[in-house]
Design a protein around this motif. Structure first.
Motif, mmCIF file in Angstrom:
data_model
loop_
_atom_site.group_PDB
_atom_site.id
_atom_site.type_symbol
_atom_site.label_atom_id
_atom_site.label_comp_id
_atom_site.label_asym_id
_atom_site.label_seq_id
_atom_site.Cartn_x
_atom_site.Cartn_y
_atom_site.Cartn_z
ATOM 1 N N LEU A 282 10.102 65.331 2.592
ATOM 2 C CA LEU A 282 10.490 66.709 1.657
ATOM 3 C C LEU A 282 10.220 67.634 2.123
ATOM 4 O O LEU A 282 11.031 68.819 2.390
ATOM 5 C CB LEU A 282 10.128 66.177 0.190
ATOM 6 C CG LEU A 282 10.975 64.774 -0.675
ATOM 7 C CD1 LEU A 282 10.216 64.543 -1.929
ATOM 8 C CD2 LEU A 282 12.322 65.336 -0.698
ATOM 9 N N VAL B 249 9.360 68.443 5.285
ATOM 10 C CA VAL B 249 9.957 68.962 6.544
ATOM 11 C C VAL B 249 11.476 69.301 6.183
ATOM 12 O O VAL B 249 12.334 70.055 6.917
ATOM 13 C CB VAL B 249 10.205 67.675 7.293
ATOM 14 C CG1 VAL B 249 11.108 67.780 8.265
ATOM 15 C CG2 VAL B 249 8.492 67.442 7.722
ATOM 16 N N LYS B 250 12.147 68.731 5.058
ATOM 17 C CA LYS B 250 13.596 69.184 4.849
ATOM 18 C C LYS B 250 13.798 70.227 3.877
ATOM 19 O O LYS B 250 14.958 70.621 3.280
ATOM 20 C CB LYS B 250 14.163 67.641 4.219
ATOM 21 C CG LYS B 250 14.197 66.673 5.040
ATOM 22 C CD LYS B 250 15.174 65.444 4.603
ATOM 23 C CE LYS B 250 14.404 64.618 3.608
ATOM 24 N NZ LYS B 250 15.121 63.399 3.414
ATOM 25 N N GLY B 251 12.701 71.177 3.793
ATOM 26 C CA GLY B 251 12.557 72.033 2.809
ATOM 27 C C GLY B 251 12.771 71.760 1.321
ATOM 28 O O GLY B 251 13.385 72.756 0.417
ATOM 29 N N ARG B 252 12.714 70.794 0.995
ATOM 30 C CA ARG B 252 12.601 70.070 -0.369
ATOM 31 C C ARG B 252 11.253 70.007 -1.134
ATOM 32 O O ARG B 252 11.147 69.227 -1.990
ATOM 33 C CB ARG B 252 13.343 68.929 -0.346
ATOM 34 C CG ARG B 252 15.065 69.077 0.096
ATOM 35 C CD ARG B 252 15.809 67.545 0.046
ATOM 36 N NE ARG B 252 17.008 67.680 0.306
ATOM 37 C CZ ARG B 252 18.194 68.111 -0.116
ATOM 38 N NH1 ARG B 252 17.905 68.867 -1.218
ATOM 39 N NH2 ARG B 252 19.171 68.419 0.621
#
Ligand SMILES: [Zn+2]
Ligand SMILES: [Zn+2]
Ligand SMILES: [Zn+2]
Ligand SMILES: [Zn+2]
Ligand SMILES: [Zn+2]
Lengths: 447, 380
Positions: free
Chosen positions: A245, A247-250
């Motif tokens: 999350l 890493v995915k900007g979440r």
């Protein structure tokens, strides 16, 4: 056998189980030697500790009146963790059922989401997934082990679901997400599987698919009357999720994605619990190893190791990362990461709305942040040749006009990377899939 | 499009698909690492520079007339930083007085060459240059430190000592603001490391662009906070900037090495991931704690506490020392601003002195090995 968190003892060991002090020990875990029974019992204790709330206990009198019949949804992928969780929870219900003359703490609903085949070849994975989940035949066999407990079962085929509310989504240079309705007859033939396969990279496919699954599961819990969702995620998997999350900007959603909590979904309160959160992946595998009856239902997952590096997904890489940490003596990292995540809260800023794609709450407009640091301006053209090229080019492409959506950072970046004119449904589609595929009466088998 | 007559006469016509995706008038020469956009050189320069300008203005990093020291190592990050700040200062009239500030650690070969580079930069950019040496500050050369403490722990030194050296050098010049070449990759790595290590004290503010140790008159900032390492390299390449290519030769500590590898793999499948990690990192919020934390107890405000925390992350990413904190005051030994009784540099140097004395007495390796051990304990 391994230097990881679980060490299997040699078959001819003289070591005794440190719990029962009777049987021969088979493995070393958390500095203790266990026989299979004591190990499974020890691990079950960890699951039960996380489901101690009275709503999951057998209830009588006033408490029973107040809480009514509780229903609990368990998403089953037929992977090791969700199988082990199913076994633990169903065994718990079986005990309750037998001890309380047919009364149980809750009703169990199991949902299997048939994942689309993303390898590009539509007929490729049919034998793996459909064998295991063919209209619930396999599940009936599995559920027999827990008789007389009755388990409600549903399957949803994500692959074949038709894109009804499909929108062609374009992300403009200022990171505005623009939706252009696609022509209706064109969209009717397209499925979620088609849409995902059109996505630029496997990593982005995975992100979109997990959003879709998340939305489906929440929607299914409402549809089936479940006020609790239990996920089979092990501690290792949760740590993995925290890193993915981030890493995915979440990162903003970590506090609601990996922590036991009650969330509000379509004006209803939902409990989300990870009962295996104190159990490592290596321990989950050990539990499965001691349960032959359960093992044969395991759906083998595609080995990420055999994949080309550029076809790996974020989760493949983070999974590999934690596996390597286990092997190199950093096994405590997973627990550190999960504990860190537990200390996170939601954003301080007031909520501005929800993401039109994933439904998460939006507290900041990511467009300014993104366009400040990813600028799209052209340096002036200096020669006539250059200007001529630009003129020629200008006629070949028009700019997109459409409705601007409200989209969170993670979805904006994923859609921007998915390619021009990528087609993806709005959030509402999940509800339509649920309505189409799930029948509410228990005796129905689905379409 | 066919080769129509109204196209400019050229040896070879550029296909539309080979044109720069921003200006559509020049041939694309590169794929931009951040988003894989195909760009011409001119457009790349412009977007890269503008993004840094945006970073500077939205954080209100500089004031008109401010004197700013650029921490210059002669390496590519700081060389590109000097070049870009000069460009932006002129283009947008920041009104800054820019000075190159260089540290001579005393590493033979490496430092001699890189200092020569900085001296050329001084000519090229027409900036004042100040060189502060370890020898004059600490009476130690980095080579002596390495031979005394061993290679493994040398990153701890190069972090703590270099940071202080920059501050002292700036103070000597009467400058209150030091800018360094820390880039987005460093930021993202720090965010990941803080989660993997469970370092909640640093989690919320690990992405601050501007930091200031409590009591210290020196501000530090990172204008490259959102700039990808690979783009800095490309910028230096296309601008033909003169830099010294060797970075710190001491390898990172093993666990950080694993995070760096992970980040490399992720970058290959998801180019945006460095920005994405920073976005996540900037928005981490800790839940309200039940008990008061150490840094709040002293009555210091939150900002000072976190800035002090930030100080413990070394520029090259090594683990820093953790010691109990006190109110901001000065080091008993050297007078440098510190929140402890004795500043970190003095703690390290005292250890070195002790081991040098011991080594000269028994003439063995023991002293060095023991110090290495002590340092490892201190680092965690
Ligand atoms: Zn036993
Ligand atoms: Zn979203
Ligand atoms: Zn261009
Ligand atoms: Zn170093
Ligand atoms: Zn001192």
């Amino acid at each position: 056998m391994s230097s990881g968190p679980v060490t299997y003892l040699p078959l001819d060991t003289d070591d005794q189980c440190q719990r029962c002090k009777e049987k021969r020990a088979v493995l070393l875990s958390r500095k203790e030697k266990f026989c299979p029974d004591c190990f499974v019992f020890f691990m079950r204790g960890k699951q039960r500790k996380l489901m101690l709330d009275e709503r999951y206990k057998v209830k009588y009198g006033q408490v029973a009146d107040r809480l009514g019949v509780q229903k609990v949804l368990l998403p089953l992928s037929y992977g090791a963790s969700s199988l082990v969780l199913l076994d633990m929870v169903a065994s718990l219900l079986q005990e309750q059922n037998l001890a309380h003359k047919g009364k149980q703490g809750f009703e169990l609903v199991v949902v299997h989401l048939k994942e689309p085949n993303l390898s590009g070849n539509a007929s490729d994975n049919s034998e793996t997934d459909s064998d295991f989940a063919s209209g619930g035949k396999k599940f009936k066999e599995l559920a027999l082990q827990y008789s007389p407990v009755n388990i409600e079962y549903h399957e949803v085929d994500i692959e074949g679901a038709v894109l009804t509310a499909a929108m062609k989504i374009t992300v403009n240079n200022q990171f505005g997400v623009i939706a252009l309705p696609s022509s209706s007859d064109e969209a009717e033939k397209r499925t979620i599987g088609d849409a995902l396969r059109a996505c630029a990279t496997r990593s982005l496919q995975e992100d979109l698919l997990s959003l879709m699954k998340n939305e489906l599961i929440r929607g299914l819990s409402l549809k089936t009357g479940c006020k609790t969702i239990i996920y089979g995620h092990s501690m290792t998997r949760l740590a993995n999720e925290v890193i993915s999350l981030t890493v995915k900007g979440r990162g903003l959603t970590i506090h609601e994605s990996v922590i036991n909590k009650s969330i509000e979904y379509n004006q209803q309160e939902l409990q989300v619990i990870f009962p295996l959160r104190d159990i490592l992946k290596a321990e989950v595998i050990a539990i499965l190893l001691f349960n032959e009856a359960l093992q044969k239902f395991l759906l083998p997952d595609a080995k990420p190791g055999s994949r080309l590096a550029k076809n790996m997904t974020v989760r493949d890489l983070t999974t590999q990362y934690f596996d390597n940490l286990d092997a190199t003596g950093y096994a405590s990292t997973a627990s550190t990461v999960v504990k860190t995540a537990e200390k996170l809260a939601g954003p301080k800023e007031p909520q501005q709305g929800t993401c039109d794609v994933c439904g998460s709450s939006i507290h900041h407009q990511p467009q300014k942040w993104l366009s400040d640091i990813t600028v799209s301006i052209a340096a002036p053209l200096t020669t006539e040749d250059e200007e001529e090229y630009a003129r020629q080019y200008g006629t070949s492409e028009g700019s997109a006009e459409g409705k601007e959506l409200r989209v969170c950072y993670g979805c904006t970046v994923t859609l921007a990377g998915s390619g021009k004119q990528f087609e993806w449904p709005m959030r509402a589609t999940a509800q339509e899939i649920i309505d189409e595929f799930v029948l509410t009466d228990d005796e129905d088998e689905g379409p | 499009m066919s080769s129509s007559a109204d196209l400019p006469r050229k040896d070879r016509k550029i296909k539309p698909s080979a044109l720069c995706e921003l200006c559509h008038g020049r041939k694309a020469v590169m794929k931009r690492p951040k988003n894989l956009q195909k760009l011409c050189k001119e457009c790349f320069f412009l977007v890269f520079e503008t993004e840094i300008h945006n970073t500077i203005t939205s954080a209100k990093l500089f004031q008109k007339g401010e004197k700013v020291a650029i921490g210059a190592s002669g390496g590519k990050d700081s060389t590109v930083l000097a070049s870009i700040l000069k460009t932006l200062n002129e283009r947008y009239e920041y009104g800054l007085e820019l000075v190159l500030l260089s540290i001579d650690e005393g590493i033979k070969g490496y430092r001699d060459d890189s200092l020569a580079t900085v001296k050329r930069n001084q000519q090229q950019y027409e900036m004042e240059l100040e060189i502060v040496s370890y020898k004059e500050l600490y009476d130690w050369l980095m080579d002596e430190i390495v031979s005394c403490a061993g290679i493994r722990s040398s990153c701890t030194y190069c972090g703590v000592l270099r940071r202080q050296a920059l501050d002292r050098g700036a103070a000597k010049l009467g400058i209150h603001h030091v800018v360094t070449g820390h880039n987005a990759d460093d930021m993202a790595e720090t965010v990941l490391m803080n989660i993997l290590r469970g370092d909640t004290a640093r989690l919320e503010n690990s992405c601050s662009i501007l930091t200031q140790s409590s009591g210290s008159p020196i501000k530090r900032s990172k204008p490259f906070k959102y700039s990808y390492q690979k783009e800095i390299v490309l910028y230096a390449h296309y601008k033909k900037l003169d830099y010294f290519s060797t970075e710190c030769t001491y390898a990172p500590e093993a666990f950080r090495g694993t995070a760096r590898e992970l980040l490399k793999g992720l970058g290959a499948i998801r180019p945006s991931c460095i920005m994405d990690i920073i976005y996540s990192g900037e928005h981490f919020v800790l839940a309200q704690k039940k008990k008061v934390t150490k840094s709040y107890k002293n009555g210091r405000d939150k900002k000072a506490a976190t800035a002090e925390d930030e100080q413990e992350i070394n520029p090259d990413g090594s683990v820093a020392l953790k010691t109990t904190k006190r109110d901001g005051n000065t080091c008993e030994k050297c007078g440098y601003i510190t929140s402890n009784k004795i500043c970190k540099a003095c703690v390290l140097l005292a250890g070195l002195e002790a081991s040098r004395a011991k080594a000269s007495v028994d003439g063995s390796e023991e002293g060095a090995a023991k110090l290495g051990k002590t340092l490892e304990l201190l680092s965690f």
